[in-house]
Design an enzyme around this catalytic site. Structure first.
Site, short mmCIF file in Angstrom:
data_model
loop_
_atom_site.label_atom_id
_atom_site.label_comp_id
_atom_site.label_asym_id
_atom_site.label_seq_id
_atom_site.Cartn_x
_atom_site.Cartn_y
_atom_site.Cartn_z
N THR A 208 -4.17 7.37 25.55
CA THR A 208 -4.31 6.03 24.54
C THR A 208 -3.87 6.64 22.92
OG1 THR A 208 -6.23 7.89 24.45
CG2 THR A 208 -6.61 5.59 26.09
N ASN A 210 -4.63 7.50 19.68
CA ASN A 210 -6.23 7.69 18.89
C ASN A 210 -5.55 6.95 17.57
OD1 ASN A 210 -8.53 9.10 17.70
ND2 ASN A 210 -7.19 11.33 18.14
N GLU A 257 -10.03 5.36 19.85
CA GLU A 257 -9.14 5.10 21.17
C GLU A 257 -8.69 3.99 22.07
OE1 GLU A 257 -9.01 9.70 23.21
OE2 GLU A 257 -11.14 9.15 22.95
#
Length: 308
Positions: A208, A210, A257
């Site tokens: 992911t 962030n 995220e």
């Protein structure tokens, strides 16, 4: 579109103009109607259109610490206003001194002396001057004195709901990104720079990005969302977005995220935008990794369907 910092930036010899004034956070359908009306009237009259807005948000100066969540960051707001055809965006620094400017001085200094307004277009609920003492009726009286007309732009509503920045913030805060998009006329956007996180997503097979967002950004309620991830100069990517504290891993810091579908590049350090399409589910706590991974796989497929 010309961009001025302060009304004093109006060039010498500046001619008459049509002016509209407001915070315009969100540039939602109501704002679009007001600005669009000012732009159209300026073209009819053969003069320039000027959109006057303020930075920071007046509430932060008048009531420190009460800054409302920001729906559109300054650069994004400028882009949206430019797309509506405005000739000039004038951003007035909203200082404590400016907040104490009496309503009559507000009109004389800004609209008459610097912008040479021939017409002022404002919303029905427009207020101005020290302690918001000025209203549309006072603006009309001053217009008769100084030689400009005033036209009110009616509030925009659908199904009995008046579109306002406050209403849209409440939708975003509740996670109702579809209702927010209906009032905005486009998906609600959150921007930020990609920073390094705990890298748990990578370990689970779903790396992911962030996002470090602005402290006042209007971030949707905790949950999982389908969104479009927008990169500078790139095509939008479908993204499953998790907002919250990662309860399965006993997290404490609230994070945004995004897992970009069908993407394997490096996003660290990039400034990205997330356009929220749909709320998929609430945040949940899982007792083991396997059910969490299975849920993420389902979120990804639901995202693909929602964004396609």
């Amino acid at each position: 579109m010309q961009r001025w910092r302060g009304y004093e930036a109006a060039p010498g010899g500046w001619g008459r103009s049509v002016v509209t004034i407001g915070v315009f956070d969100g540039v939602h359908k109501g704002h679009q109607a007001t600005i669009g009306h000012a732009v159209a009237r300026a073209r009819e009259l053969g003069v320039k259109s000027v959109v006057v807005t303020f930075d920071p948000h007046p509430a932060e100066v008048v009531r420190p610490g009460s800054h409302p969540a920001v729906l559109t960051e300054p650069a994004r707001k400028a882009e949206l206003i430019e797309a509506l055809g405005a000739d000039v965006l004038c951003v007035v620094p909203f200082t404590p001194e400016f907040s104490r400017l009496p309503a009559e001085a507000f009109v004389h200094d800004i609209l008459v002396e610097h912008l040479h307004a021939t017409l002022v277009v404002v919303g029905d609920n427009f207020r101005f001057g020290h302690r918001a003492a000025g209203d549309v009726a006072l603006l009309e009286r001053l217009g008769r004195t100084f030689g400009f007309a005033v036209e009110g732009a009616p509030l925009v509503a659908e199904a009995g709901t008046v579109f306002s920045s406050t209403y849209i913030r409440s939708c975003v805060d509740a996670g109702d990104v579809r209702a927010a998009a209906a009032a905005l006329g486009r998906p609600h956007r959150v921007e930020g720079v990609v920073v390094r996180g705990d890298q748990r997503g990578r370990e689970l097979g779903y790396p992911t990005a962030n996002l470090l967002t602005h402290r006042y950004a209007a971030v949707p309620a905790d949950g999982v969302y389908a969104a479009r991830l927008v990169r500078r100069g790139g095509d939008p990517l479908a993204a499953a977005v998790s907002i919250g504290t990662n309860p399965t891993f006993s997290g404490r810091e609230r994070r945004v995220e995004a897992y970009a579908l069908d993407f394997s590049g490096d996003l660290y350090g990039e400034r990205l935008a997330l356009d929220f399409v749909a709320h998929l589910r609430e945040q949940r706590t899982y007792d083991a990794i396997e059910p969490l991974v299975a849920q993420i796989a389902e979120d990804v497929e639901r995202t693909r369907r929602a964004v396609s």
